[in-house]
Design a protein around this motif. Sequence first.
Motif, PDB file in Angstrom:
ATOM      1  N   SER A 129      25.836 -18.512  17.586  1.00  0.00           N
ATOM      2  CA  SER A 129      26.449 -17.249  17.968  1.00  0.00           C
ATOM      3  C   SER A 129      27.947 -17.463  18.155  1.00  0.00           C
ATOM      4  CB  SER A 129      25.829 -16.727  19.270  1.00  0.00           C
ATOM      5  OG  SER A 129      26.218 -17.534  20.354  1.00  0.00           O
ATOM      6  N   LEU A 153      24.558 -10.995  14.059  1.00  0.00           N
ATOM      7  CA  LEU A 153      23.371 -10.660  13.273  1.00  0.00           C
ATOM      8  C   LEU A 153      23.812 -10.312  11.860  1.00  0.00           C
ATOM      9  CD1 LEU A 153      20.285 -10.267  13.460  1.00  0.00           C
ATOM     10  CD2 LEU A 153      20.730  -7.863  13.897  1.00  0.00           C
ATOM     11  N   GLU A 157      19.897 -11.492   7.498  1.00  0.00           N
ATOM     12  CA  GLU A 157      18.822 -11.733   8.468  1.00  0.00           C
ATOM     13  C   GLU A 157      17.941 -10.502   8.609  1.00  0.00           C
ATOM     14  OE1 GLU A 157      19.875 -14.329  12.138  1.00  0.00           O
ATOM     15  OE2 GLU A 157      21.703 -13.262  11.572  1.00  0.00           O
ATOM     16  N   GLU A 158      18.569  -9.335   8.632  1.00  0.00           N
ATOM     17  CA  GLU A 158      17.808  -8.097   8.737  1.00  0.00           C
ATOM     18  C   GLU A 158      16.953  -7.883   7.491  1.00  0.00           C
ATOM     19  OE1 GLU A 158      19.991  -4.617  10.203  1.00  0.00           O
ATOM     20  OE2 GLU A 158      21.604  -6.007  10.736  1.00  0.00           O
ATOM     21  N   THR A 167      13.783  -7.645  14.596  1.00  0.00           N
ATOM     22  CA  THR A 167      15.210  -7.352  14.482  1.00  0.00           C
ATOM     23  C   THR A 167      15.705  -6.647  15.737  1.00  0.00           C
ATOM     24  OG1 THR A 167      15.012  -7.160  12.081  1.00  0.00           O
ATOM     25  CG2 THR A 167      16.980  -6.216  13.084  1.00  0.00           C
ATOM     26  N   LYS A 170      16.126  -9.166  18.434  1.00  0.00           N
ATOM     27  CA  LYS A 170      17.362  -9.935  18.278  1.00  0.00           C
ATOM     28  C   LYS A 170      18.557  -9.135  18.774  1.00  0.00           C
ATOM     29  CE  LYS A 170      15.964 -12.682  14.267  1.00  0.00           C
ATOM     30  NZ  LYS A 170      16.218 -12.955  12.835  1.00  0.00           N
TER      31      LYS A 170
END
Length: 192
Positions: A129, A153, A157-158, A167, A170
């Motif tokens: 992050s 994000l 990744e989505e 999702t 997250k």
Amino acid sequence: MDYSPPKKRSRLPREVWKWLQSLELAISPRNIRRDFSNGCLVAEIFSWYFPEDFSLHSYHNGVSLGTKQSNWSQIEKVLVKRRISLMKESINGTIHCKPGAAEALIQEIYTLLTNRRIQTVQEEALDFSDQSYQEHLPMVARATASKAIKNNLRLSEELAENNISTTQSKIHNIIHRHVELRREERIQNPPW
């Protein structure tokens, strides 16, 4: 072929760069985050140590999420057969081009294949992050909650996650971390 380290500052130790150079890879890595994300260079590295298990013609040098997932799936199958495990967080971070993920993965591979230990990564917790970056910024320059989501994000990744609740989880964790950081700031600096 030119195997000098890239102009952009990388967090790879010099000994790892020398090791990569000694492998005489087909493509000289310039942007670590981008060049290792599809797994082709990782497969090529492993092919130097296990040539019978890694046939490089079956890996595609593309940038689409499907290509990356296909290549990494092949790599993981061979590694399972060889009883070698890489940290899933490093692989996922590398696929999604998270800052520091590819460097951590390369150092993990270096440690596995050469039996040498590196001080930099093995002692640190993996966190892909932007929290440490945000903590070094002045309070007025830090990200808002929506910017924190965008920074932490990736779209890939989505797309890779079929379950929307994962999702959302997250996103909830990113917002929670952001709110906690703001709360700590207010406790440390009440007049601000």
